[in-house]
Design an enzyme around this catalytic site. Sequence first.
Site, PDB file in Angstrom:
ATOM      1  N   TYR A 190     -16.279  -2.653   9.577  1.00 10.26           N
ATOM      2  CA  TYR A 190     -16.094  -1.512  10.477  1.00 10.26           C
ATOM      3  C   TYR A 190     -16.727  -0.293   9.815  1.00 10.26           C
ATOM      4  O   TYR A 190     -17.176  -0.348   8.660  1.00 10.26           O
ATOM      5  CB  TYR A 190     -14.611  -1.253  10.743  1.00 10.26           C
ATOM      6  N   GLU A 236       0.829  -1.199   0.000  1.00 10.13           N
ATOM      7  CA  GLU A 236       0.000   0.000   0.000  1.00 10.13           C
ATOM      8  C   GLU A 236       0.871   1.260   0.000  1.00 10.13           C
ATOM      9  O   GLU A 236       1.245   1.747   1.047  1.00 10.13           O
ATOM     10  CB  GLU A 236      -0.925  -0.003   1.213  1.00 10.13           C
ATOM     11  N   TRP A 252     -12.341  -7.231   5.524  1.00  5.18           N
ATOM     12  CA  TRP A 252     -11.341  -6.683   6.450  1.00  5.18           C
ATOM     13  C   TRP A 252     -12.113  -6.142   7.642  1.00  5.18           C
ATOM     14  O   TRP A 252     -12.889  -5.225   7.507  1.00  5.18           O
ATOM     15  CB  TRP A 252     -10.507  -5.561   5.811  1.00  5.18           C
TER      16      TRP A 252
END
Length: 392
Positions: free
Chosen positions: A281, A159, A371
Site C-alpha cells: 500500500y 503494537e 502487509w
Amino acid sequence: MKYQNLYTPYTKKKTMANSNTLSLSTFTIIVLVLQLNFFSSNAEAAGVKGGYWYYDSGLDASAIDSSYFTHLFCAFADLDSNTNKITLPSSTFSTFTQTVQKKNPAVKTLLSIGGGGGPTLASKFSTMAKQNSSRKTFIDSSIQVARANNFHGLDLDWEYPNSNTDKTNLGFLLNEWRAAIKQEARISGKTQLLLSGAVSGSNQISPLQYYPAQAITNNMDWINVMVYDLFIPDGYRNSTQPPAPLYNPTGIFSGSEGINVSWINQLKVPPNKLAIGLPFYGYAWTLVNANVHGLFAGANGAGSIPSGGSTPVYRDIRSFINNGAQTVYNSTYVTNYCYSGTTWVGYDDTQSVSSKVSYAKSIGLIGYFAWQVGGDDNNWTLSKTASSIWGP
C-alpha cells in the site's frame, strides 16, 4: 548452515567387536534422530516468504494464491482483557489453513494476535503480561486455539511495548511461551508450534529500547520487522516523502537503518531471526504545485485517489496509474511514486520490492513478509516478484 557441519561421522576400525558395532549404530541413529528434530524445528532456515491476510480486507481466503508464500499469517485474533484468553473475530479462521493449503499444501499458517489497535490494544497486552497467572492463561489459550484451528504457529503483534516494565514482562512472556510450546509438543507428539512476532522497525515509529532482544533471540523463530510507515502525511504534511525507503541519505530513518543498524548491530538480534517488511500500500499527498512533483516536493497534507483514498493499496494505485498517472522509481531511496495533477502517491512497486528482497538475502535475513496480501493486484504482481527474487 550445511548438514555436514553439524555432524562429523564417528568411525571405528573394522576389527571392532560386534557389540561395539551395535553400540555405534545405536549411537548414530540417536544422533541422526536428533539432527532430524533439529532441522524439523528450524525448517524456517530455508527462508520465509510471508504474507499477512486480514480477514476484513475484502479478499476471501480462498482467493489467496498461496503458491507465492511459505508462511501466511491469519490476522487478527484478539485478546479478551477480562479473561486474558484469545478470541477469533470470524469463523473463517477455523478453515484458513485448510483453505490456503488447497493451492499450496506446503504453506504454513500462523495465527496472528493483536494488530494496530492503538493504545487500547497495547494496554491489554501490557496488563496481561504483568502477572504470571494472566500470562499463563494467555499462553495456554493461544496454544489451544492454534491447535483447535489447525494453525502451525502463533504470531504476536503487540503494537507496542512502551516502557521498561513492558520490556521485562514481554521477556517473561516469551520465555514462558516457548517453554509451554515445547511441553505441549512433547505431550502431544506433534511438531512444535512456530512462534513469531511483528515488531517496530524504527524509533521513528516506536522506541526499540523496549523490546527484550535476548528473549526474542532465545525464544522466537523469527520476527517481522515493520520497516514501513516511516514517513506519512500525518507527520510530514509539507512535503512528499518516501513512506518506506530502504535507504535514506538525508536522515537516519530507513529500512536498512531499522534492520541493520538497530536490530542487528544495536539490539544484537541475528540476521536469520529477522524478516523485512514489504508494504502492499502507499500514501497520498496533495502537491502545492502540479509542476513540482518529485520527492520532497511542496505539499498541503494528505491527498486522495479516486479508488483507495489517502492510503491506497497497490491494486488501487495501479488503477490510478492505468488512468494516466506518471510513475517514477528512485533507486537512491528505493521507493516508487506516481503523480497526476496535484495528487502524489509514494508506494512500493516491483522495482523497490525486488531491491528490498535482494537486500534481505544479501545480509542473511530469514526472509520477508507483506502487509497485506489483500492489497496486491489481481495478477499477484508484488507477491510473484518477491517470491521470484528470493528464489526457491
